[in-house]
Structure formats: C-alpha cells, structure tokens
Write an enzyme that holds these catalytic residues in place. Structure first.
Site, PDB file in Angstrom:
ATOM      1  N   THR A   1     -29.523 -26.511  -8.715  1.00 18.73           N
ATOM      2  CA  THR A   1     -30.072 -26.419  -7.363  1.00 18.73           C
ATOM      3  C   THR A   1     -29.199 -27.072  -6.299  1.00 18.73           C
ATOM      4  O   THR A   1     -29.481 -26.934  -5.110  1.00 18.73           O
ATOM      5  CB  THR A   1     -31.477 -27.060  -7.309  1.00 18.73           C
ATOM      6  OG1 THR A   1     -31.369 -28.442  -7.679  1.00 18.73           O
ATOM      7  CG2 THR A   1     -32.435 -26.355  -8.254  1.00 18.73           C
ATOM      8  N   GLY A   2     -28.154 -27.785  -6.704  1.00 23.09           N
ATOM      9  CA  GLY A   2     -27.232 -28.363  -5.732  1.00 23.09           C
ATOM     10  C   GLY A   2     -26.378 -27.286  -5.082  1.00 23.09           C
ATOM     11  O   GLY A   2     -26.339 -26.138  -5.534  1.00 23.09           O
TER      12      GLY A   2
ATOM     13  N   GLN B   1     -23.077 -26.803  -4.897  1.00 17.73           N
ATOM     14  CA  GLN B   1     -22.051 -26.241  -5.769  1.00 17.73           C
ATOM     15  C   GLN B   1     -22.666 -25.517  -6.966  1.00 17.73           C
ATOM     16  O   GLN B   1     -22.196 -24.446  -7.366  1.00 17.73           O
ATOM     17  CB  GLN B   1     -21.098 -27.348  -6.245  1.00 17.73           C
ATOM     18  CG  GLN B   1     -20.229 -27.935  -5.151  1.00 17.73           C
ATOM     19  CD  GLN B   1     -19.261 -26.907  -4.580  1.00 17.73           C
ATOM     20  OE1 GLN B   1     -18.709 -26.080  -5.294  1.00 17.73           O
ATOM     21  NE2 GLN B   1     -19.068 -26.958  -3.268  1.00 17.73           N
TER      22      GLN B   1
ATOM     23  N   THR C   1     -17.333 -32.608 -14.243  1.00 17.32           N
ATOM     24  CA  THR C   1     -17.307 -33.864 -13.505  1.00 17.32           C
ATOM     25  C   THR C   1     -16.023 -34.665 -13.726  1.00 17.32           C
ATOM     26  O   THR C   1     -15.560 -34.825 -14.851  1.00 17.32           O
ATOM     27  CB  THR C   1     -18.509 -34.733 -13.913  1.00 17.32           C
ATOM     28  OG1 THR C   1     -19.687 -33.923 -13.925  1.00 17.32           O
ATOM     29  CG2 THR C   1     -18.695 -35.890 -12.958  1.00 17.32           C
ATOM     30  N   GLU C   2     -15.479 -35.164 -12.619  1.00 15.12           N
ATOM     31  CA  GLU C   2     -14.320 -36.051 -12.642  1.00 15.12           C
ATOM     32  C   GLU C   2     -14.779 -37.476 -12.336  1.00 15.12           C
ATOM     33  O   GLU C   2     -15.855 -37.693 -11.783  1.00 15.12           O
ATOM     34  CB  GLU C   2     -13.299 -35.592 -11.596  1.00 15.12           C
ATOM     35  CG  GLU C   2     -11.982 -36.324 -11.617  1.00 15.12           C
ATOM     36  CD  GLU C   2     -10.985 -35.775 -10.607  1.00 15.12           C
ATOM     37  OE1 GLU C   2      -9.819 -36.221 -10.629  1.00 15.12           O
ATOM     38  OE2 GLU C   2     -11.370 -34.921  -9.782  1.00 15.12           O
TER      39      GLU C   2
ATOM     40  N   GLU D   1       1.180 -30.902 -19.056  1.00 19.53           N
ATOM     41  CA  GLU D   1       1.686 -31.822 -18.041  1.00 19.53           C
ATOM     42  C   GLU D   1       2.019 -33.133 -18.715  1.00 19.53           C
ATOM     43  O   GLU D   1       1.624 -33.384 -19.860  1.00 19.53           O
ATOM     44  CB  GLU D   1       0.664 -32.030 -16.915  1.00 19.53           C
ATOM     45  CG  GLU D   1      -0.655 -32.600 -17.372  1.00 19.53           C
ATOM     46  CD  GLU D   1      -1.687 -32.660 -16.263  1.00 19.53           C
ATOM     47  OE1 GLU D   1      -2.455 -33.632 -16.238  1.00 19.53           O
ATOM     48  OE2 GLU D   1      -1.723 -31.740 -15.436  1.00 19.53           O
TER      49      GLU D   1
ATOM     50  N   HIS E   1      -3.632 -35.904 -12.312  1.00 22.52           N
ATOM     51  CA  HIS E   1      -4.733 -36.180 -13.229  1.00 22.52           C
ATOM     52  C   HIS E   1      -4.694 -37.603 -13.769  1.00 22.52           C
ATOM     53  O   HIS E   1      -3.633 -38.204 -13.925  1.00 22.52           O
ATOM     54  CB  HIS E   1      -4.681 -35.207 -14.413  1.00 22.52           C
ATOM     55  CG  HIS E   1      -5.081 -33.823 -14.037  1.00 22.52           C
ATOM     56  ND1 HIS E   1      -4.568 -32.710 -14.662  1.00 22.52           N
ATOM     57  CD2 HIS E   1      -5.944 -33.334 -13.113  1.00 22.52           C
ATOM     58  CE1 HIS E   1      -5.091 -31.621 -14.144  1.00 22.52           C
ATOM     59  NE2 HIS E   1      -5.921 -31.973 -13.198  1.00 22.52           N
TER      60      HIS E   1
END
Length: 292
Positions: A15-16, A18, A96-97, A211, A248
């Site tokens: 529901t957010g 994003q 999530t970060e 990377e 990162h």
C-alpha cells in the site's frame, strides 16, 4: 530461483507509494500477485488483491506463497523478512538497502533454518523476460528486456540494466536476469545464481556483471568448469583505489582480496571471457557462442 508466470507472489508493503506503483507494473507484465501485506490496512484491497496483516496470515488464507517482495524500510525489514520466512515463503526478494548488519544476519539465519531462498538485500529484483518480474527493474521496457537465451547475473541494478540494454541493441534477448544485490552479506551468491542458470534449459550463455569487493566472483570462477555454457563477464571498479568503498556497501577492497585484478584473473583462468567495457559484451558473446 528463476521466476515463472505461474508462481504466486506476495507484496509486503503493497500500500506504500513504491509498493503500489511497482505492484501495478508487475501485474501489467504478467506477474501473478496474489496478495499484499500491511497490518494497518488488513482486510482492504490494493491493486485488486487482498491485503493481509502478515505474511503468515496471507499464506494461511491463500495456501502458500512462492515468492515475496519487500517494499519495507530498513528499521522494519528484519521483522517483515522473518514473518515471510516463518510463513513458508519459498523465495524472498529483499529490495531494502541499509538494513543493520545484525538484522541481516538474523534474516539469513532464519532463512537457512526454514529453507527460504533470499535474493538481496539491496537488490533491484529478478526478471524473466516475457513472463514475470519481481522488484524494480524495467522489465516492461522492450529496449532493455527481450525474451532470449542469455542469462544475466548482476550485483548492480543500474549496471545490469545497462548490460541488458546493450544486449537487446545487439539482438540478444535474456532468459533471466538475476539481480543478487549489493549488500556485503547476500542471501544468494554469484555462484548460486550461476548454477541456477546452468540448470536452466532456456539459457544458452551467461553474463556475469560483477564489481570489486568480496570474493563472490572468484568463487564463481572456481565453478565455471562444471557449467558447460559460455560465460562472459564485466567487472566494475577497475580504476578504484584499494581500501575505498565505491557505490555498494559490499564494494570495498582490502589489499588484493576482492580486487579487480584478482577477480579478472580468476575468471579468465576458469574459462570466462572478461571484457574491459560493457559495450564489448555482445561481441564477446558472439565469439563465445561461435566456439561452443
């Protein structure tokens, strides 16, 4: 690990802003979203699917969930992830970060105990072109994703998008895109993603977008001999100085461990063709497929 159109998908945080936006995009593309989670709006609907108070409640009501996608802030990520894991969700895509390290360790421990596959944290998601996607990758952009036979593994969502764009421009489509994430402690490693594509009948060749930092590319290099499919790789961070974090959280090099040189040498020794720039991947693929 590869998402299929028949897989049932739950959206935690649907529901957010994003969550709602990307859920609609996933549905339009063909992803089979069966429900969402928001304790404050349980009993309502969002994106034409029911909203539940928890993943456990959703799994009990819907009869099991193949995959859940987390649009959850860092402070709540641990509880949301463990809710999904204990509900029996088979695969969890953690977008999530900046989740606290101790919370990430708790999530991984719970996943190992319950047999849940974690993709991420800090992943942009996974895509099966022409079928479904889970996360925030632009699967719906036909200039970037097109059904084909090239599997792509990437720690970076933005760099993975560029690689996929270059592939499509060169006439290649993708069998699957596996965004494993940029966190220092990932639930799915490069070698695990490599083995998933090795087992996939639709995948003819594999691109590894790595990377600097960590040892995942080196570990994948040791498994290349058993893959039996052409592998082309690009490693970002060639000019970065030792000891400096680049982008990162997992992209930090201490000494030679995790360095560009180490990764490139190991991959080439394992049989992969490593290119200097993303624009060279398509030509390298043509050459590798011609030799196969």
């Amino acid at each position: 690990m590869i998402l299929r159109k028949q897989h049932s998908v739950l959206i935690q945080g649907i529901t957010g802003r994003q969550g709602r936006f990307w859920s609609a995009k996933m549905q339009e593309y063909g992803t089979r979203i069966v429900g969402g989670v928001n304790p404050k709006q349980a009993g309502e609907t969002c994106c034409d699917v029911p909203v539940f108070a928890s993943a456990r409640e959703a799994a009990d009501e819907l009869g099991g969930i193949d995959l859940s996608v987390m649009f959850i802030p860092p402070v709540s990520a641990r509880d949301a992830a463990i809710d999904a894991i204990e509900a029996g969700v088979r695969q969890l895509v953690v977008l999530t970060e900046h989740i606290p390290a101790q919370d990430v360790m708790r999530i991984h421990a719970a996943a190992r105990h319950h047999g849940t596959r974690i993709v991420g944290p800090n992943t942009a998601g996974i895509v099966t072109p022409g079928e479904a996607f889970a996360g925030i990758m632009p699967a719906f952009n036909r200039r970037v994703f097109m059904p084909g036979d090239i599997g792509v593994i990437s720690r970076s969502g933005s760099l993975g998008t560029l690689i996929c764009l270059n592939l499509v421009n060169a006439g290649f489509g993708q069998s699957a895109f596996l965004g494993i994430g940029g966190d220092p402690m990932l639930g799915t490693t490069t070698v695990e993603a490599l083995r998933a594509l090795q087992a996939d009948e639709r995948t003819r060749a594999i691109v590894i977008v790595g990377e600097i930092g960590g040892a995942m590319e080196e570990e994948a290099a040791d498994a290349l001999r058993e893959v039996g499919k052409p592998v082309v790789s690009f490693i970002a961070g060639r000019a970065s100085p030792p000891g400096k974090k680049m982008g990162h959280a997992g992209a930090i090099v201490m000494g030679d461990q995790g360095s560009y040189r180490s990764k490139r040498e190991r991959l080439e020794t394992g049989g992969a063709q490593v290119v200097d720039t993303p624009g060279q991947i398509a030509d390298a693929l043509r050459q590798a497929l011609a030799r196969a």
